[in-house]
Motif scaffolding. Structure first.
Motif, PDB file in Angstrom:
ATOM      1  N   ILE A   1       0.828  -1.208   0.000  1.00 43.65           N
ATOM      2  CA  ILE A   1       0.000   0.000   0.000  1.00 43.65           C
ATOM      3  C   ILE A   1       0.859   1.253   0.000  1.00 43.65           C
ATOM      4  O   ILE A   1       0.465   2.285  -0.561  1.00 43.65           O
ATOM      5  CB  ILE A   1      -0.999  -0.018   1.186  1.00 43.65           C
ATOM      6  CG1 ILE A   1      -2.049   1.081   1.007  1.00 43.65           C
ATOM      7  CG2 ILE A   1      -0.282   0.123   2.507  1.00 43.65           C
ATOM      8  CD1 ILE A   1      -2.872   0.979  -0.247  1.00 43.65           C
TER       9      ILE A   1
ATOM     10  N   HIS B   1      -7.285   3.007   0.853  1.00 42.63           N
ATOM     11  CA  HIS B   1      -5.857   3.198   0.582  1.00 42.63           C
ATOM     12  C   HIS B   1      -5.107   3.652   1.840  1.00 42.63           C
ATOM     13  O   HIS B   1      -4.191   4.478   1.751  1.00 42.63           O
ATOM     14  CB  HIS B   1      -5.661   4.206  -0.552  1.00 42.63           C
ATOM     15  CG  HIS B   1      -6.275   3.792  -1.849  1.00 42.63           C
ATOM     16  ND1 HIS B   1      -6.034   2.574  -2.433  1.00 42.63           N
ATOM     17  CD2 HIS B   1      -7.141   4.431  -2.689  1.00 42.63           C
ATOM     18  CE1 HIS B   1      -6.707   2.476  -3.565  1.00 42.63           C
ATOM     19  NE2 HIS B   1      -7.393   3.590  -3.744  1.00 42.63           N
TER      20      HIS B   1
ATOM     21  N   ALA C   1      -3.666  -1.564   6.411  1.00 40.80           N
ATOM     22  CA  ALA C   1      -4.213  -1.847   5.081  1.00 40.80           C
ATOM     23  C   ALA C   1      -5.689  -2.229   5.173  1.00 40.80           C
ATOM     24  O   ALA C   1      -6.141  -2.829   6.159  1.00 40.80           O
ATOM     25  CB  ALA C   1      -3.413  -2.965   4.412  1.00 40.80           C
TER      26      ALA C   1
END
Length: 500
Positions: free
Chosen positions: A253, A430, A435
């Motif tokens: 990410i 995001h 995450a």
């Protein structure tokens, strides 16, 4: 006659003695009573931020080790911003800002800015420095490193350096008050929260926790399910992946986040000169990290080191909010100029990334004390090498070895979170720190929860003024009325929140 009186007296003494022994265990003192029956002595906080918010502060006594409540104690520092309408006050709202290792006395000063007047009328807002952190009998390591997290560099030699550093840092922490250090854990902090609950005179607590604070809140629901009221868990952690897996999840990410920032920087190439396309900006950053490896910058006065082990952490610190895009660009320019041999303004660099990570001692104590880490250095290196092709900047951080590889086994097993405690879980698609799949997993673990998803957003922490009215409405409605959304909700951000 004297004989009859003597016999009567003896028989009565026997009845009294038998009754005394029979009743004794029912009145045995619970060694935790003295903690649960205390009341806070509220005083000025002597902190500019808290004092300006009208907060007061107190200390709550807790056992160092709940298995030995008659032994050593700690004092947990708490703050209170009183409900604005005492006639409508329904209880207290505890909080934790994340970390682990984050000080939380000031947390509610910021969080309350997203609350409606209706919510503020109903709750005393309670901040807390968790045990071993800040004003709550902080733990320390002999080597005062600013963080326990590093990137392993580009090859096995860089990884060997981090392996040795992790071992030395662990030894420097464990050489001190090891009994205290090993009792700085999430389960004990949850127990402290329950003592605080009782000291505040309420049967249940409501709670706002962010990031690691969602894990703490989830552990509390598992340990004290009947003591929980309205739980808001923002940027949630998967209890099953805490903490090694949680860091591994940060690699992909943050690569996405770097690309997202690179697109912004490319639009401002006339100002920063990193490149006119996102690909050129990313190439500039990756080359800067390689230059930092070849020409590290050591600031002897401040102990600051700029090299391939530290630069990715500095970048990661500022990727968690697009409002920090310009600050990240300034940091990239400072670092690039520094590794090119120009004078590095360390004070300016530190000001840009200050507060980015909790202090190493507290973070190490909690993470390593909660769950054992793999011991074999080769395990980490295999994961680092496997991540490099798709995670060229952050894979060596997300999979790196830490002090926990050299820490004693935890005193207790990690808490398995599976219950039906109602909760409102916030997760960002995001999110660069926790995450999105982590929030989805916690939603499954808390089967009576509702999930509010913030879409199309690179940010950590979704309950904040101006970011998403949809998210804020869900939180405020729940805290004000106790009503969770009828179904899971997907919210969009306000486009005006983000820099152009």
């Amino acid at each position: 006659m004297p004989t009859r009186w003597f016999r009567w007296l003896v028989s009565m003494m026997g009845i009294v003695l038998v009754a005394g022994f029979a009743a004794g265990p029912a009145h045995a003192r619970d060694p935790l009573d003295r903690f649960y029956q205390q009341r806070p002595d509220w005083q000025p906080c002597h902190d500019g931020t808290l004092d300006a918010a009208g907060a007061s502060c107190a200390g709550v006594l807790v056992p160092l080790n709940y298995s030995h409540p008659d032994g050593r104690t700690l004092t947990i520092a708490i703050s209170r911003i009183a409900a604005t309408d005492p006639a409508r006050r329904r209880g207290v709202l505890l909080s934790n800002p994340g970390g682990p290792g984050g000080a939380g006395l000031q947390t509610m000063v910021t969080v309350q800015k997203g609350m409606t007047p209706d919510v503020r009328a109903q709750y005393d807002l309670i901040g807390m420095d968790p045990r071993g952190i800040g004003r709550s009998d902080a733990v320390h390591c002999a080597i005062p490193l600013p963080t326990m997290l590093f990137s392993s560099g580009f090859d096995v030699f860089g990884y060997a350096r981090d392996t040795g550093l992790a071992a030395v840092l662990a030894a420097s922490c464990l050489a001190g008050d090891i009994d205290k250090l090993r009792n700085i854990t999430t389960r004990n902090t949850a127990r402290d929260m329950d003592v605080i609950r009782a000291a505040l005179g309420v049967e249940q607590i409501s709670y706002y926790g962010a990031s690691y604070g969602t894990y703490l809140g989830a552990v509390y629901t598992q340990m004290f399910p009947s003591r929980t009221d309205r739980m808001v868990l923002d940027s949630a952690v998967d209890p099953d992946r805490y903490w090694v897996g949680m860091y591994q999840d940060m690699g992909p990410i943050n690569e996405y986040a770097l690309d997202d920032w690179a697109a912004w920087a490319a639009r401002h190439d006339d100002q920063y000169h990193f490149g006119a396309t996102p690909q050129q900006v990313r190439a500039f950053v990756e080359d800067m990290i390689r230059r930092a490896a070849a020409h590290p910058v050591i600031s002897l006065g401040s102990g600051y080191l700029v090299d391939e082990h530290t630069v990715p952490i500095m970048l990661l610190a500022l990727l968690s909010n697009p409002k920090m895009n310009a600050g990240l660009a300034d940091v990239v320019r400072l670092l690039s100029d520094g590794v090119d041999g120009k004078p590095l303004d360390v004070s300016k660099l530190k000001s840009k990334i200050s507060g980015a990570a909790p202090e190493a001692a507290g973070m190490a104590a909690v993470t390593c004390g909660d769950r054992a880490a793999p011991r074999n250095p080769a395990w980490y290196y295999r994961n680092i090498e496997a991540a490099r092709p798709t995670q060229p900047v952050f894979g060596a951080f997300a999979n790196n070895i830490t002090v926990c590889a050299y820490w004693p086994d935890p005193l207790e097993p990690a808490t398995q979170v599976h219950n039906a405690t109602p909760a409102l879980i916030l997760a960002v698609v995001h999110d660069t720190r926790t995450a999105y799949p982590e929030g989805v997993a916690l939603h499954r673990d808390l089967s009576a929860s509702r999930l509010v998803t913030l879409a199309d957003t690179r940010i950590h922490g979704s309950f904040r003024p101006g970011l998403s009215p949809c998210v804020n409405d869900s939180v405020n409605t729940y805290l004000a009325t106790g009503a969770l959304p009828a179904t899971d909700v997907t919210c969009e951000p306000d486009p005006e929140f983000f820099p152009k």
